[in-house]
Design a protein around this motif. Sequence first.
Motif, PDB file in Angstrom:
ATOM      1  N   VAL A   1     -14.254  -0.024  -3.650  1.00  0.00           N
ATOM      2  CA  VAL A   1     -14.947   0.880  -4.571  1.00  0.00           C
ATOM      3  C   VAL A   1     -13.946   1.388  -5.606  1.00  0.00           C
ATOM      4  CG1 VAL A   1     -16.286   3.014  -4.788  1.00  0.00           C
ATOM      5  CG2 VAL A   1     -16.447   1.657  -2.685  1.00  0.00           C
ATOM      6  N   THR A   2     -14.192   1.126  -6.876  1.00  0.00           N
ATOM      7  CA  THR A   2     -13.373   1.706  -7.942  1.00  0.00           C
ATOM      8  C   THR A   2     -14.015   3.027  -8.332  1.00  0.00           C
ATOM      9  OG1 THR A   2     -12.664  -0.457  -8.751  1.00  0.00           O
ATOM     10  CG2 THR A   2     -12.549   1.378 -10.318  1.00  0.00           C
ATOM     11  N   THR A   3     -13.265   4.137  -8.130  1.00  0.00           N
ATOM     12  CA  THR A   3     -13.890   5.447  -8.359  1.00  0.00           C
ATOM     13  C   THR A   3     -14.250   5.660  -9.827  1.00  0.00           C
ATOM     14  OG1 THR A   3     -11.699   6.483  -8.567  1.00  0.00           O
ATOM     15  CG2 THR A   3     -12.798   6.633  -6.401  1.00  0.00           C
ATOM     16  N   HIS A   4     -13.428   5.094 -10.744  1.00  0.00           N
ATOM     17  CA  HIS A   4     -13.728   5.305 -12.162  1.00  0.00           C
ATOM     18  C   HIS A   4     -12.912   4.357 -13.031  1.00  0.00           C
ATOM     19  CE1 HIS A   4     -10.072   7.683 -11.566  1.00  0.00           C
ATOM     20  NE2 HIS A   4      -9.865   7.584 -12.863  1.00  0.00           N
ATOM     21  N   ALA A   5     -13.284   4.324 -14.295  1.00  0.00           N
ATOM     22  CA  ALA A   5     -12.666   3.419 -15.256  1.00  0.00           C
ATOM     23  C   ALA A   5     -11.323   3.962 -15.713  1.00  0.00           C
ATOM     24  CB  ALA A   5     -13.600   3.233 -16.457  1.00  0.00           C
ATOM     25  N   ASP A   6     -10.248   3.519 -15.089  1.00  0.00           N
ATOM     26  CA  ASP A   6      -8.882   3.782 -15.543  1.00  0.00           C
ATOM     27  C   ASP A   6      -8.003   2.700 -14.948  1.00  0.00           C
ATOM     28  OD1 ASP A   6      -8.563   5.818 -17.403  1.00  0.00           O
ATOM     29  OD2 ASP A   6      -8.738   7.388 -15.889  1.00  0.00           O
ATOM     30  N   LEU A   7      -6.949   2.341 -15.702  1.00  0.00           N
ATOM     31  CA  LEU A   7      -6.166   1.171 -15.297  1.00  0.00           C
ATOM     32  C   LEU A   7      -5.499   1.361 -13.931  1.00  0.00           C
ATOM     33  CD1 LEU A   7      -2.803   1.547 -15.790  1.00  0.00           C
ATOM     34  CD2 LEU A   7      -3.581   1.631 -18.160  1.00  0.00           C
ATOM     35  N   ASP A   8      -5.198   2.608 -13.554  1.00  0.00           N
ATOM     36  CA  ASP A   8      -4.517   2.829 -12.273  1.00  0.00           C
ATOM     37  C   ASP A   8      -5.483   2.898 -11.093  1.00  0.00           C
ATOM     38  OD1 ASP A   8      -5.389   5.182 -13.515  1.00  0.00           O
ATOM     39  OD2 ASP A   8      -3.943   6.438 -12.470  1.00  0.00           O
ATOM     40  N   HIS A   9      -6.762   2.711 -11.347  1.00  0.00           N
ATOM     41  CA  HIS A   9      -7.752   2.705 -10.265  1.00  0.00           C
ATOM     42  C   HIS A   9      -8.486   1.367 -10.175  1.00  0.00           C
ATOM     43  CE1 HIS A   9      -7.360   7.086  -9.565  1.00  0.00           C
ATOM     44  NE2 HIS A   9      -6.910   7.014 -10.807  1.00  0.00           N
TER      45      HIS A   9
ATOM     46  N   SER B   1     -16.965  -2.977  -6.465  1.00  0.00           N
ATOM     47  CA  SER B   1     -18.014  -2.054  -6.897  1.00  0.00           C
ATOM     48  C   SER B   1     -17.432  -0.901  -7.700  1.00  0.00           C
ATOM     49  CB  SER B   1     -18.762  -1.508  -5.682  1.00  0.00           C
ATOM     50  OG  SER B   1     -17.905  -0.693  -4.900  1.00  0.00           O
ATOM     51  N   CYS B   2     -18.315  -0.253  -8.471  1.00  0.00           N
ATOM     52  CA  CYS B   2     -17.919   0.947  -9.227  1.00  0.00           C
ATOM     53  C   CYS B   2     -19.189   1.684  -9.616  1.00  0.00           C
ATOM     54  CB  CYS B   2     -17.108   0.571 -10.476  1.00  0.00           C
ATOM     55  SG  CYS B   2     -18.075  -0.206 -11.780  1.00  0.00           S
ATOM     56  N   GLY B   3     -19.031   2.800 -10.313  1.00  0.00           N
ATOM     57  CA  GLY B   3     -20.174   3.538 -10.822  1.00  0.00           C
ATOM     58  C   GLY B   3     -20.865   2.742 -11.918  1.00  0.00           C
ATOM     59  N   ALA B   4     -22.192   2.744 -11.912  1.00  0.00           N
ATOM     60  CA  ALA B   4     -22.940   1.927 -12.871  1.00  0.00           C
ATOM     61  C   ALA B   4     -22.545   2.270 -14.307  1.00  0.00           C
ATOM     62  CB  ALA B   4     -24.445   2.128 -12.660  1.00  0.00           C
ATOM     63  N   ALA B   5     -22.355   3.555 -14.594  1.00  0.00           N
ATOM     64  CA  ALA B   5     -22.072   3.959 -15.978  1.00  0.00           C
ATOM     65  C   ALA B   5     -20.657   3.588 -16.424  1.00  0.00           C
ATOM     66  CB  ALA B   5     -22.306   5.461 -16.141  1.00  0.00           C
ATOM     67  N   ASP B   6     -19.801   3.212 -15.508  1.00  0.00           N
ATOM     68  CA  ASP B   6     -18.432   2.802 -15.860  1.00  0.00           C
ATOM     69  C   ASP B   6     -18.267   1.280 -15.870  1.00  0.00           C
ATOM     70  OD1 ASP B   6     -17.572   5.371 -16.152  1.00  0.00           O
ATOM     71  OD2 ASP B   6     -16.277   5.414 -14.392  1.00  0.00           O
ATOM     72  N   ARG B   7     -19.343   0.559 -15.550  1.00  0.00           N
ATOM     73  CA  ARG B   7     -19.189  -0.863 -15.257  1.00  0.00           C
ATOM     74  C   ARG B   7     -18.502  -1.643 -16.388  1.00  0.00           C
ATOM     75  NH1 ARG B   7     -22.333  -5.587 -15.751  1.00  0.00           N
ATOM     76  NH2 ARG B   7     -24.073  -4.388 -16.608  1.00  0.00           N
ATOM     77  N   ALA B   8     -18.967  -1.472 -17.619  1.00  0.00           N
ATOM     78  CA  ALA B   8     -18.409  -2.265 -18.723  1.00  0.00           C
ATOM     79  C   ALA B   8     -16.895  -2.052 -18.843  1.00  0.00           C
ATOM     80  CB  ALA B   8     -19.105  -1.899 -20.030  1.00  0.00           C
ATOM     81  N   LEU B   9     -16.448  -0.805 -18.628  1.00  0.00           N
ATOM     82  CA  LEU B   9     -15.021  -0.490 -18.774  1.00  0.00           C
ATOM     83  C   LEU B   9     -14.213  -0.990 -17.579  1.00  0.00           C
ATOM     84  CD1 LEU B   9     -15.193   3.182 -20.141  1.00  0.00           C
ATOM     85  CD2 LEU B   9     -15.267   1.042 -21.410  1.00  0.00           C
ATOM     86  N   VAL B  10     -14.806  -0.939 -16.399  1.00  0.00           N
ATOM     87  CA  VAL B  10     -14.089  -1.375 -15.191  1.00  0.00           C
ATOM     88  C   VAL B  10     -13.955  -2.895 -15.179  1.00  0.00           C
ATOM     89  CG1 VAL B  10     -14.180  -1.463 -12.662  1.00  0.00           C
ATOM     90  CG2 VAL B  10     -14.756   0.665 -13.849  1.00  0.00           C
TER      91      VAL B  10
ATOM     92  N   PRO C   1     -19.562  12.851 -12.502  1.00  0.00           N
ATOM     93  CA  PRO C   1     -19.041  12.559 -13.844  1.00  0.00           C
ATOM     94  C   PRO C   1     -18.235  13.715 -14.432  1.00  0.00           C
ATOM     95  CG  PRO C   1     -21.377  13.094 -13.950  1.00  0.00           C
ATOM     96  CD  PRO C   1     -21.007  13.065 -12.487  1.00  0.00           C
ATOM     97  N   GLY C   2     -17.579  13.433 -15.541  1.00  0.00           N
ATOM     98  CA  GLY C   2     -16.765  14.432 -16.245  1.00  0.00           C
ATOM     99  C   GLY C   2     -15.512  13.768 -16.791  1.00  0.00           C
ATOM    100  N   HIS C   3     -14.732  13.165 -15.874  1.00  0.00           N
ATOM    101  CA  HIS C   3     -13.553  12.391 -16.283  1.00  0.00           C
ATOM    102  C   HIS C   3     -14.008  11.051 -16.864  1.00  0.00           C
ATOM    103  CE1 HIS C   3      -9.543  10.749 -16.303  1.00  0.00           C
ATOM    104  NE2 HIS C   3      -9.737   9.961 -15.293  1.00  0.00           N
ATOM    105  N   SER C   4     -15.082  10.520 -16.319  1.00  0.00           N
ATOM    106  CA  SER C   4     -15.754   9.355 -16.901  1.00  0.00           C
ATOM    107  C   SER C   4     -17.242   9.523 -16.598  1.00  0.00           C
ATOM    108  CB  SER C   4     -15.231   8.049 -16.295  1.00  0.00           C
ATOM    109  OG  SER C   4     -15.698   7.892 -14.961  1.00  0.00           O
ATOM    110  N   HIS C   5     -18.075   8.729 -17.291  1.00  0.00           N
ATOM    111  CA  HIS C   5     -19.528   8.843 -17.087  1.00  0.00           C
ATOM    112  C   HIS C   5     -19.947   8.444 -15.679  1.00  0.00           C
ATOM    113  CE1 HIS C   5     -21.093  10.037 -20.885  1.00  0.00           C
ATOM    114  NE2 HIS C   5     -20.624   9.002 -21.550  1.00  0.00           N
ATOM    115  N   GLY C   6     -19.287   7.419 -15.150  1.00  0.00           N
ATOM    116  CA  GLY C   6     -19.765   6.846 -13.894  1.00  0.00           C
ATOM    117  C   GLY C   6     -18.900   7.181 -12.695  1.00  0.00           C
ATOM    118  N   HIS C   7     -18.081   8.225 -12.808  1.00  0.00           N
ATOM    119  CA  HIS C   7     -17.106   8.546 -11.756  1.00  0.00           C
ATOM    120  C   HIS C   7     -17.800   8.731 -10.400  1.00  0.00           C
ATOM    121  CE1 HIS C   7     -13.632  10.121  -9.731  1.00  0.00           C
ATOM    122  NE2 HIS C   7     -12.916  10.167 -10.835  1.00  0.00           N
TER     123      HIS C   7
END
Length: 315
Positions: free
Chosen positions: A62-70, A87-96, A156-162
Amino acid sequence: MELYPNVYQIQSLFGGRNLFQYLFVGDNTVLVDTGIAETPERIIFPYLDSLRLPLESLTLAVTTHADLDHQGGNDAVKRTSPGTWLSCGAADRALVEDPRALYDIRYNFLRADHDMGFDPDPAPDAGKARRMDLCFTGGEIIRLRDGWHLEVLHVPGHSHGHLALYDPLHKTAFVGDAIHGRGCPYATGGLAIPVTYYYVDVYLSTLRYFEHLPIDALYSGHWPIMHGEEIRDFIAESRQTVELLDRVILTSLERNRAGLTMKELVDAVASAVGDWPPESWTLAMFPVKGHLDRLEEQGNVRALRGTRPVKWELA
Ligand SMILES: [Zn+2]
């Protein structure tokens, strides 16, 4: 390190900060975050080895959110263990899924108007593009074994799909970078980087949500392990930081009626907080822009569109 039976924290360093992944071992084995590109091969796979867990036993990452270190290690995990679902949050998918999108949309979105950002091309740490097998929107249950499961939270907050994962049996929460306190610390103490939340209102609602969730122990992407009162204090400090940033931005604009650039506002905010290292101040562009967006929505500030970099003034 074993946190409690069958739950492990995997530690390495990135930019002087702790970088944590988490491992749940049951009938299903679940990894939370994959680190930077080299983390799986250098840290996670040897850790699995030390537990005598074959890589193929990894059910889900599970990727918690869209950032290179995760997300950076997703390609290495899938390449080495094709049966593991990413897997990841649906709202972060394109970035992840794509470091190019991560850089263009998340890291460098202020470059054109505000002249702030990072290298245009993705760093090798960001890893290679990889499709997600599964996306979560919050509310899902991940079975670990009979009588033990994780709840998927959308925070959400740090990213949309966190995402965060909640273990109701042990009252533990694995929150990635959903809560920021006053900034993110070095492994050795002291702050390494500013807060980097962006969507202010949903960030505040995420803080409120965690406040009302029974949590005995909080585990995150970079912050020390927290228990009981420490969790309450961390959330309170996070909310106070939001209030401070809002106040500093407004008073700075009051004192500078000709307007201020994003960079000038970042400097004002960083000076007010006081202990963010100057070389990391750029990262405060995320919350500053988030606050400006919210203040603009509330009718309190406006951007002077003709200027480059864009200046902001009181409305
Ligand atoms: Zn992080």
